[in-house]
Design an enzyme around this catalytic site. Sequence first.
Site, PDB file in Angstrom:
ATOM      1  N   TYR A  19       4.964   6.868   3.705  1.00 50.12           N
ATOM      2  CA  TYR A  19       3.515   7.012   3.879  1.00 50.12           C
ATOM      3  C   TYR A  19       3.184   7.848   5.119  1.00 50.12           C
ATOM      4  O   TYR A  19       2.152   8.491   5.186  1.00 50.12           O
ATOM      5  CB  TYR A  19       2.867   5.631   4.111  1.00 50.12           C
ATOM      6  CG  TYR A  19       2.643   4.756   2.903  1.00 50.12           C
ATOM      7  CD1 TYR A  19       2.963   5.164   1.605  1.00 50.12           C
ATOM      8  CD2 TYR A  19       2.082   3.483   3.061  1.00 50.12           C
ATOM      9  CE1 TYR A  19       2.744   4.325   0.519  1.00 50.12           C
ATOM     10  CE2 TYR A  19       1.846   2.648   1.988  1.00 50.12           C
ATOM     11  CZ  TYR A  19       2.189   3.064   0.717  1.00 50.12           C
ATOM     12  OH  TYR A  19       1.957   2.233  -0.344  1.00 50.12           O
TER      13      TYR A  19
ATOM     14  N   CYS B 205       2.703  -2.769   7.348  1.00 51.49           N
ATOM     15  CA  CYS B 205       2.940  -1.339   7.545  1.00 51.49           C
ATOM     16  C   CYS B 205       1.882  -0.829   8.523  1.00 51.49           C
ATOM     17  O   CYS B 205       0.677  -0.971   8.266  1.00 51.49           O
ATOM     18  CB  CYS B 205       2.807  -0.641   6.196  1.00 51.49           C
ATOM     19  SG  CYS B 205       2.878   1.149   6.286  1.00 51.49           S
TER      20      CYS B 205
ATOM     21  N   CYS C  34       6.580   1.231  14.021  1.00 48.04           N
ATOM     22  CA  CYS C  34       6.666   1.356  12.556  1.00 48.04           C
ATOM     23  C   CYS C  34       7.552   0.200  12.131  1.00 48.04           C
ATOM     24  O   CYS C  34       8.569  -0.070  12.787  1.00 48.04           O
ATOM     25  CB  CYS C  34       7.305   2.688  12.181  1.00 48.04           C
ATOM     26  SG  CYS C  34       7.887   2.787  10.464  1.00 48.04           S
TER      27      CYS C  34
HETATM   28  N1  DGL Z   1       6.796   1.077   7.643  1.00 44.47           N
HETATM   29  C1  DGL Z   1       5.682   1.929   7.768  1.00 44.47           C
HETATM   30  C2  DGL Z   1       4.941   1.706   9.089  1.00 44.47           C
HETATM   31  O1  DGL Z   1       4.990   0.647   9.667  1.00 44.47           O
HETATM   32  C3  DGL Z   1       5.740   3.382   7.438  1.00 44.47           C
HETATM   33  C4  DGL Z   1       6.930   4.082   6.987  1.00 44.47           C
HETATM   34  C5  DGL Z   1       6.574   5.268   6.148  1.00 44.47           C
HETATM   35  O2  DGL Z   1       6.440   5.074   4.939  1.00 44.47           O
HETATM   36  O3  DGL Z   1       6.400   6.365   6.695  1.00 44.47           O
HETATM   37  O4  DGL Z   1       4.258   2.585   9.561  1.00 44.47           O
END
Ligand code: DGL
Length: 285
Positions: A44, A76, A214
């Site tokens: 994402y 996320c 993240c």
């Molecule tokens: N795990 C996701 C976050 O905490 C994002 C990872 C991704 O899909 O770029 O931002």
Amino acid sequence: MTNISSPIGVFDSGIGGLSILKALRSVMPAERFVYFADSAHNPYGEKPEAFVVERSLAVARELVEGRRSKALVVACNTATAAAIHVLRAQWPELPIVGVEPALKPAALATRSGRVLVLATRGTLQSVKFAQLKAKLEAEHAASDANNNQGTLQFTCVPCDGLADRIEQLSASGKRWQDAPDLVALCAGFMTASDPFSLKNEEKNKGFDTLVLGCTHYPLIRDAFRSLAGDAVTIVDNAQPVALRTMQLLRGKEAPSEQVGGVVWRSSAEEAQLVQAARYWGVAQD
Ligand code: DGL
């Protein structure tokens, strides 16, 4: 209608939310969870905000309306920054908890005032993140005027490709110690902004606090630890998110005799998600 035995819905773009699910399961062992990995559409962090909003709504709809979740955890940072206000507007009665980079704990922990924040490009470019950072800097400056504590400086590095590389690690079944390219990638992001110096233990020189902003990154916390050395404080928000979820569920908790568990859902291969959950120690069953 939901009831006390209804599940808690948790989602991420992929496996990163497992770091949050681990904390949720440890504070609420009797609860049932449905974990959704949007693996057909990740990462994402490098996609347009409108895409992340659209996917977050679609996944949340499956968890809230399809699975009758009694609460929703957006595990996320990128989806929280882009979409949590949209999700709250869509389901105003539902307890919805998001995750944001742990800038607050970092501001409390740092002694040198130098904090390194690693997160996705989407999170770091969001209005929500800019507001959080500006608020903490202003609060610190106000208390600084009284206590002469020195300035608080967040250095933010977008880690393109890192979440994806962490996904590949568990898919390959290898350990991070056997993935030198992954360690080099982390080291590159940690040193991207001069004058960060790895294993710099001198007070007031280099960063003394590292934010894993993240949810994928805490899965390889030991790799960051080995690069940063013992003197650096490493923070993330998994535990506060779990405790906040528990607090919002007061009065709607699962009966203590209920056997907790997880239903695994993915927009790609569910078997791969279960394998990743076992690899990261989140699925014992
Ligand atoms: N795990 C996701 C976050 O905490 C994002 C990872 C991704 O899909 O770029 O931002």
